[in-house]
Write a protein that holds these residues in place. Structure first.
Motif, PDB file in Angstrom:
ATOM      1  N   ARG A  27       0.848  -1.183   0.000  1.00 33.91           N
ATOM      2  CA  ARG A  27       0.000   0.000   0.000  1.00 33.91           C
ATOM      3  C   ARG A  27       0.890   1.241   0.000  1.00 33.91           C
ATOM      4  N   PRO A  30       0.145   6.887   2.621  1.00 30.29           N
ATOM      5  CA  PRO A  30      -1.101   7.645   2.479  1.00 30.29           C
ATOM      6  C   PRO A  30      -0.892   9.074   1.983  1.00 30.29           C
ATOM      7  N   TRP A  38      -1.447   4.814  -7.058  1.00 31.17           N
ATOM      8  CA  TRP A  38      -2.578   4.124  -6.436  1.00 31.17           C
ATOM      9  C   TRP A  38      -3.251   3.160  -7.424  1.00 31.17           C
ATOM     10  N   VAL A  42      -3.919  -0.746  -6.771  1.00 30.04           N
ATOM     11  CA  VAL A  42      -5.267  -1.319  -6.695  1.00 30.04           C
ATOM     12  C   VAL A  42      -5.541  -2.287  -7.844  1.00 30.04           C
ATOM     13  N   PHE A  43      -5.071  -1.933  -9.042  1.00 27.91           N
ATOM     14  CA  PHE A  43      -5.559  -2.662 -10.214  1.00 27.91           C
ATOM     15  C   PHE A  43      -4.556  -3.611 -10.860  1.00 27.91           C
ATOM     16  N   TYR A  55      -2.400 -13.193  -0.231  1.00 26.74           N
ATOM     17  CA  TYR A  55      -3.079 -13.001   1.047  1.00 26.74           C
ATOM     18  C   TYR A  55      -4.250 -13.963   1.209  1.00 26.74           C
ATOM     19  N   GLN A  57      -7.198 -14.785   4.519  1.00 22.05           N
ATOM     20  CA  GLN A  57      -7.576 -14.466   5.899  1.00 22.05           C
ATOM     21  C   GLN A  57      -8.307 -15.658   6.504  1.00 22.05           C
ATOM     22  N   ARG A  63      -9.017 -15.233  12.445  1.00 22.33           N
ATOM     23  CA  ARG A  63      -9.186 -13.986  11.688  1.00 22.33           C
ATOM     24  C   ARG A  63      -7.861 -13.325  11.320  1.00 22.33           C
ATOM     25  N   TRP A  65      -4.722 -12.315   9.111  1.00 26.84           N
ATOM     26  CA  TRP A  65      -4.343 -12.252   7.698  1.00 26.84           C
ATOM     27  C   TRP A  65      -3.034 -13.008   7.529  1.00 26.84           C
ATOM     28  N   PHE A  87       5.416  -8.410   8.137  1.00 31.93           N
ATOM     29  CA  PHE A  87       5.610  -6.966   7.991  1.00 31.93           C
ATOM     30  C   PHE A  87       6.418  -6.388   9.144  1.00 31.93           C
TER      31      PHE A  87
ATOM     32  N   LEU B 677      -8.525   7.486   8.732  1.00 30.58           N
ATOM     33  CA  LEU B 677      -8.093   6.853   7.501  1.00 30.58           C
ATOM     34  C   LEU B 677      -9.230   6.065   6.841  1.00 30.58           C
ATOM     35  N   GLU B 699     -10.592   0.999  -1.650  1.00 30.27           N
ATOM     36  CA  GLU B 699      -9.338   1.571  -2.144  1.00 30.27           C
ATOM     37  C   GLU B 699      -9.510   2.193  -3.525  1.00 30.27           C
ATOM     38  N   ASP B 700     -10.504   1.708  -4.294  1.00 28.99           N
ATOM     39  CA  ASP B 700     -10.674   2.233  -5.650  1.00 28.99           C
ATOM     40  C   ASP B 700     -11.583   3.461  -5.691  1.00 28.99           C
ATOM     41  N   SER B 731     -13.162  -7.286   7.773  1.00 26.24           N
ATOM     42  CA  SER B 731     -11.991  -7.831   7.083  1.00 26.24           C
ATOM     43  C   SER B 731     -11.128  -6.719   6.482  1.00 26.24           C
ATOM     44  N   GLU B 734      -9.173  -5.186   9.320  1.00 29.64           N
ATOM     45  CA  GLU B 734      -8.137  -6.124   9.781  1.00 29.64           C
ATOM     46  C   GLU B 734      -7.004  -6.219   8.766  1.00 29.64           C
ATOM     47  N   HIS B 735      -7.350  -6.156   7.477  1.00 28.73           N
ATOM     48  CA  HIS B 735      -6.314  -6.236   6.449  1.00 28.73           C
ATOM     49  C   HIS B 735      -5.402  -5.022   6.508  1.00 28.73           C
ATOM     50  N   LEU B 736      -6.006  -3.841   6.631  1.00 27.39           N
ATOM     51  CA  LEU B 736      -5.189  -2.630   6.712  1.00 27.39           C
ATOM     52  C   LEU B 736      -4.252  -2.690   7.923  1.00 27.39           C
ATOM     53  N   THR B 739      -1.395  -5.307   7.359  1.00 27.77           N
ATOM     54  CA  THR B 739      -0.458  -5.207   6.241  1.00 27.77           C
ATOM     55  C   THR B 739       0.122  -3.821   5.998  1.00 27.77           C
ATOM     56  N   PRO B 876      -5.654  12.424   4.064  1.00 26.79           N
ATOM     57  CA  PRO B 876      -5.830  11.278   3.172  1.00 26.79           C
ATOM     58  C   PRO B 876      -6.732  10.240   3.833  1.00 26.79           C
ATOM     59  N   PHE B 877      -7.528   9.558   3.054  1.00 25.65           N
ATOM     60  CA  PHE B 877      -8.312   8.438   3.591  1.00 25.65           C
ATOM     61  C   PHE B 877      -8.357   7.349   2.528  1.00 25.65           C
ATOM     62  N   VAL B 878      -8.793   6.200   2.910  1.00 23.23           N
ATOM     63  CA  VAL B 878      -8.825   5.084   1.952  1.00 23.23           C
ATOM     64  C   VAL B 878      -9.695   5.476   0.762  1.00 23.23           C
ATOM     65  N   GLY B 879      -9.121   5.432  -0.427  1.00 20.27           N
ATOM     66  CA  GLY B 879      -9.868   5.762  -1.633  1.00 20.27           C
ATOM     67  C   GLY B 879      -9.818   7.231  -2.010  1.00 20.27           C
ATOM     68  N   VAL B 881      -7.532   9.222  -3.211  1.00 21.39           N
ATOM     69  CA  VAL B 881      -6.885   9.601  -4.465  1.00 21.39           C
ATOM     70  C   VAL B 881      -7.682   9.076  -5.666  1.00 21.39           C
ATOM     71  N   LEU B 882      -8.053   7.798  -5.612  1.00 23.26           N
ATOM     72  CA  LEU B 882      -8.717   7.216  -6.782  1.00 23.26           C
ATOM     73  C   LEU B 882     -10.163   7.690  -6.926  1.00 23.26           C
ATOM     74  N   ARG B 885     -10.602  10.151  -9.770  1.00 26.64           N
ATOM     75  CA  ARG B 885     -10.441   9.775 -11.178  1.00 26.64           C
ATOM     76  C   ARG B 885     -11.467  10.515 -12.025  1.00 26.64           C
TER      77      ARG B 885
END
Lengths: 97, 987
Positions: A27, A30, A38, A42-43, A55, A57, A63, A65, A87, B677, B699-700, B731, B734-736, B739, B876-879, B881-882, B885
């Motif tokens: 990622r 921020p 980005w 993402v893509f 990944y 989970q 739970r 990851w 990480f 965030l 994120e998108d 989820s 938890e992922h953020l 990772t 900034p927060f999740v998504g 920037v995108l 678009r």
């Protein structure tokens, strides 16, 4: 059926897990505002035949990851680690170098 | 064919009789029989009619590979089509019917199809159902009759009265097959103390040993081995259990037929059990199938596999014919020939090889048999069963070199070599290789580290080899197992790869079947080849060879051999097709188990479920949840009830169960940083005791979910999510944290099940709350929360509103939920409190223009929902920037609007919006998401997304429901239909 050796729970069926995808992408910070960075994150994914770091989970278990190394052609699992330990290890290495 | 039960012999219990029925006739049997052996003993020749041509078919094999003897077992709701008579254990009261014949299989009027066979060959459907008639209606009409004439047994539509179990099994070593190799493997592993599962599809252990004549040494070995296995506590023997699928991770699917050997299972027992077996290691000791030979009329009743004839003789005491022709291209059929001669049959053995094995041939002739070398079988004769056969001298390529001679026989036993039963290995994406020496496809050892082989599946040359291989596979360090002398040529030694005698034109003598179950002939394969089908996978699908319920166990290699011949390639070059689960057909009921009806998936209930049911709620499914839909009074319909409930909330006070909302505790010094965030809006300024609505993006840049988050204390936040988004949001967070935000000092915990929640809404809600919790709670200002008590039970009260009315959300420990709910209902009685369901809740939020599931559709942006200004530009927060678009910022994107519907019919959710006039074409201007009757506006209203929304406010559009074919006219308005200033909720 794939069986994953969860570091917390032991060998479990894939039906207990959720899949996300490529675990090698990172990622962006921020504070980065460049849309291209980005969009890549993402893509853009490779779709390799063979070794794949990804990944999962353990949604129906601890739970956590996980970062799993799986062969996409044979479904052989080479490793299964907690994402947070991977990480944390990376962060420690980066700090000490 | 004059099959009969011999006076003695066989591994059946002659002291007891069993009575069964086949097509209404009584069939006698003994315990230890199969239906097939009993039918043969009773002289029943025609068991079924074939798939396309309705040709008479009898018993061909003695096992799971059976292509012909398919019957319908049982009656009424227990009727089961396509059951193989050859593996069906005889039991008292068994009722079976022959299939695909009318009025019955012996006299079948559809046998006329045989005369039409030139027209219904390979690719019949593809070629026939095009032209010359316009459209497809005519052919669809014809197809109904063609389908009816073709096919196997009929599936029934009655629901299955039996129950089925599912279970999980774990072991160190799974041994599949309890023949000599499998028994040896299981015993060796069992003696080492390993957890062993030995799975055998037969009801008896022994495999090929059961087909051999009684022999003191082998019988003793079999019984002592079985006894020792039964005595080992770490060995589980699963008889009547078919391992039908091999999956990644050395996981196997198996079905144990627990009660298929009785007419009806005991009422408290499951008929079958589906086992998911997870093995550390597997030994495949599945044996091999004998391959048939191909010749004219090779499908007639009275043609059988040589090994099957031997099995019926030695295991069941049934002599399948008196005057027997045995046709072979290898040594193994000599065992059948010798056993038959000794049982009193006249035997002529026709060996396609120019030089026969002298010791075996001498043994046969000295016992009274006749042995012809260099001869093959050209065709069989007889309509309803075999009466004669034509044999002919052949060269080493299988070409007839002389005149055919017609001889009288009543049974033809064939052996074309053996095909190892490697289906389970192949299912793991493995390609077998053709082994020229053994004349068969073999598995490649060591490709799968956790699977090994023993016995005929890897062409063990004899019995002692199979036992030694088994011991090694079971973990023995050296081959020091007790050896058994080889009693008969066990494997197809010296096989000459000759599968079909051809005439001078390279065609078989007459109609020669490759795949008997699907009625595929050599002619069909030739035609497919002429039409350009080269790949084995294409040929298989075009001709459907190997695609019947027997999965080509008998036909596969012969079809490949013909292909190789036609394309002038070798068998190894031609390759083979892939096997897929199941190896043998599996009852769907066993796979379903108890997971049907209301148990199809898990159902989540709120802690208030019992109250809802006691008070007459009609429940509805919301994802996994059951929620109160409406509470009818008297015989109110849904429409009447929800309109009343919604109006009641606006007029007095209502109570709704919102326990299904996702609830996540966010705790730690960095909790606010995490929220900043996650959400588009800011959280740094939220004070303890306050709550705030937030929206989060993916994120998108697309909206993920929304909900209110309350700051309970300095470091403790309670986040709420939508009902359906709860798991996704959890989820995501938890992922953020795992990772990329692993430095944050924060923990998230799902508390959805621990807390119940109910919304008290309506002008009188403050009075009700005051009555139960006192003035302090009732004095709460908007977007604030407080701890309080309801009749001594600790609760937390949030002042916020989804309905647009003055409202409170009351959170309480799940175990206290019903007490608090009941207290509110009681205290609310003077204020005319009434519970309301999800339908009225939807009405109230649509009137307010609040988005919910239908609007949060995974495509809409914050701006599309009309909330673009909510996003903070200072963080900034999740998504973040995108979301910028260009296409997501396009001003023409459909945006959320309100729709006031004209007339007495509402719009349908999913209806497409078009301009008021003009053509109805393309994708329209937008679509309807949520729709309701609005008691407040006294008309139908809807929410939807509409392109060019700002300019269209006030204009009229058409909402067309293409599924229901209704059209309504709607005026475009702001989505906030009711009380847009929020005066009522802030009162």
């Amino acid at each position: 059926m794939i069986r994953l050796d969860c570091p917390v729970c032991g060998h479990r069926d894939e039906t207990e897990f959720a899949y996300l995808g490529d675990a090698t992408v990172r990622r962006p910070d921020p504070s980065i505002t460049d849309p291209g960075t980005w969009a890549d994150f993402v893509f853009l994914r490779d779709n390799p035949r063979g070794a794949h770091c990804e990944y999962w989970q353990h949604v129906m278990g601890c739970r956590e990851w996980l970062i799993v190394n799986r062969n996409t052609a044979t479904h052989q699992i080479d490793s299964c680690q907690l994402a947070r330990s991977v990480f944390a290890g990376e962060a420690t290495m980066a700090a000490s170098s | 064919m004059t099959a009969r039960r011999l006076a003695k012999g066989g591994r059946i219990d002659r002291s007891r009789m069993i009575s069964m029925q086949f097509d209404g006739r009584r069939i006698a049997a003994h315990p230890g029989d199969t239906l097939a052996s009993a039918l043969l003993a009773a002289g029943e020749m025609i068991i079924a009619r074939s798939f396309k041509y309705h040709r008479p078919r009898g018993v061909f094999s003695a096992g799971t590979e059976e292509p012909n003897a398919l019957i319908t077992l049982g009656e009424g709701a227990r009727s089961e089509p396509n059951t193989r008579a050859t593996t069906l254990e005889a039991f008292d009261g068994l009722v079976a019917r022959g299939q695909n014949g009318w009025p019955n299989v012996r006299h079948d009027l559809s046998a006329i199809n045989g005369a039409l066979s030139p027209f219904i060959g390979a690719g019949f459907y593809y070629k026939t159902f095009i032209g010359p008639f316009r459209g497809t209606a005519f052919w669809m009409f014809c197809e109904r009759y063609i389908r009816k004439a073709a096919g196997m047994g009929r599936a029934i539509t009655l629901s299955d009265p039996d129950s089925y179990d599912k279970t999980n099994a774990f072991c160190d070593v799974l041994v599949i097959g309890a023949g000599p190799a499998g028994l040896s493997a299981a015993l060796t592993a069992g003696r080492q103390g390993l957890r062993v599962i030995l799975a055998e599809q037969d009801f008896a252990l022994g495999g090929a040993l059961l087909s051999a004549p009684p022999d003191a040494a082998t019988d003793a070995w079999l019984s002592t081995t079985a006894d020792e296995l039964h005595s080992l506590p770490n060995v589980t023997i699963l008889a009547r259990t078919t391992v039908f699928g091999a999956y990644d991770g050395n996981v196997f699917g198996a079905v144990q037929r627990q009660w298929d050997h009785v007419a009806q299972p005991p009422s408290d027992e499951a008929r079958q059990c589906y086992l998911k077996i997870r093995a550390k290691r597997t030994v495949l000791a599945t044996g091999a199938f004998e391959r048939p030979l191909v010749f004219g009329n090779n499908d007639r009743p009275g043609v059988m596999l040589a090994s099957a004839v031997r099995t019926y003789l030695n295991r069941y005491g049934v002599l399948a014919g008196q005057n027997v022709l045995i046709a072979t291209n290898n040594d193994s059929a000599y065992a059948t020939a010798l056993d038959l001669v000794r049982a009193g049959a006249q035997v002529t053995l026709c060996d396609a090889r120019a030089s026969v094995p002298q010791p075996l041939a001498n043994e046969l002739t000295s016992a009274g048999g006749v042995c012809l070398s260099g001869h093959g079988i050209a065709s069989a004769h007889g309509h309803r069963h075999i009466t004669a056969a034509s044999v002919v001298p052949v060269d080493r390529n299988g070409r007839a070199t002389g005149v055919t001679v017609r001889l009288r026989f009543d049974l033809i036993a064939v052996s074309g070599g053996w095909a190892p039963a490697l289906q389970l290995w192949s299912q793991r994406q493995m390609k077998p290789v053709y082994d020229t020496e053994n004349g068969c496809f073999l598995p490649v050892p060591d490709l799968l580290p956790d699977m090994c082989f023993a016995g005929s599946v890897i062409a063990a040359p004899g019995l002692s080899d199979a036992i030694i291989q088994g011991a090694l596979a079971g973990g023995a360090s050296t081959s020091q197992t007790a050896h058994l002398a080889d009693t008969a040529p066990h494997w197809a030694r010296d096989l000459h790869p000759l599968w079909c005698v051809m005439n001078a034109q390279d065609k078989p003598f007459g109609k020669a079947f490759v795949d008997m179950q699907h009625d595929v002939t050599v002619r069909d394969l030739d035609q497919a080849h002429d039409e350009g089908y080269v790949s084995v996978e294409h040929l298989k699908r075009y001709t459907t060879t190997g695609m019947a319920t027997d999965q080509g166990k008998l036909s596969n290699v012969n079809a490949l051999a013909r292909m190789a011949q036609l394309s002038e390639k070798s068998l190894p070059e031609t390759g083979t097709t892939t096997f897929r689960p199941p190896v043998t057909p599996v009852t769907i009921g066993a796979l379903v188990g108890h997971d049907s009806g209301e148990h199809f998936h898990a159902t989540r209930l709120t802690p208030l479920q019992d109250w809802h049911l006691r008070n007459g709620a009609v429940m509805t499914q919301a994802g996994p949840w059951l929620r109160p839909w409406y509470y009818p009074i008297g015989d109110e319909t849904l429409d009447q009830a929800y309109r009343r409930e919604a109006a009641h909330v606006r007029r007095a006070v209502g109570l709704v169960d919102v326990s299904t909302l996702g609830k996540i505790m966010v705790q730690g010094p960095d909790a606010a940083n995490l929220l900043n965030l996650l959400y588009v809006n800011g959280w740094s300024t939220l004070k303890p005791g306050k709550l705030r609505y937030g929206v989060m993006l993916r994120e998108d840049g697309i909206v993920l979910d929304d909900g209110a988050t309350a700051r309970l204390s300095e470091y403790d936040y309670l986040m709420s999510t939508t009902t359906s988004g709860a798991g996704r949001v959890m989820s995501h967070i938890e992922h953020l944290l795992a990772t990329s935000l692993y430095d944050l000092r924060v923990r998230v915990t799902s508390v959805s099940d621990q807390w119940a929640a109910m919304a008290l809404a309506g002008p009188a809600s403050r009075d009700v709350l005051r009555a139960v919790s006192g003035d302090f709670a009732a004095a709460l200002s908007p977007n604030s929360l407080t701890d309080a008590q309801v009749e001594g039970v600790a609760v937390r009260v949030h002042r916020m509103s989804f309905s647009g009315e003055l409202a409170y959300e009351i959170y309480v420990r799940s175990e206290d939920a019903e007490d608090v709910w009941a207290a509110l209902i009681t205290a609310g009685a003077p204020h005319d409190i009434a519970p309301y369901g999800t339908e009225a809740m939807g009405t109230l939020r649509i009137e307010k223009g609040h988005v919910a599931g239908p609007e949060l559709d995974g495509r809409a942006t914050l701006r599309d929902m009309g909330m673009g200004r909510m996003a903070s530009s200072r963080k900034p927060f999740v998504g973040s920037v995108l979301a910028q678009r260009p296409d997501l910022q396009d001003p023409d994107r459909p945006m959320l609007v309100g729709l006031e519907i004209d007339g007495p019919i509402g719009a349908k959710a999913g209806a497409i919006l078009f301009a008021a006039d003009g053509k109805t074409e393309g994708n329209g201007l937008g679509w309807v998401t949520s729709t309701t009757w609005s008691p407040a506006l006294e008309r139908f209203i809807a929410l939807g997304y509409l392109g060019g929304a700002p300019e269209r406010i006030g204009s009229t559009v058409r909402a067309i429901d293409f599924l229901g074919e209704s059209t309504v006219m709607a005026r475009v308005v702001s989505p906030q239909f009711f009380d847009p200033e929020g005066e009522r909720q802030n009162a």
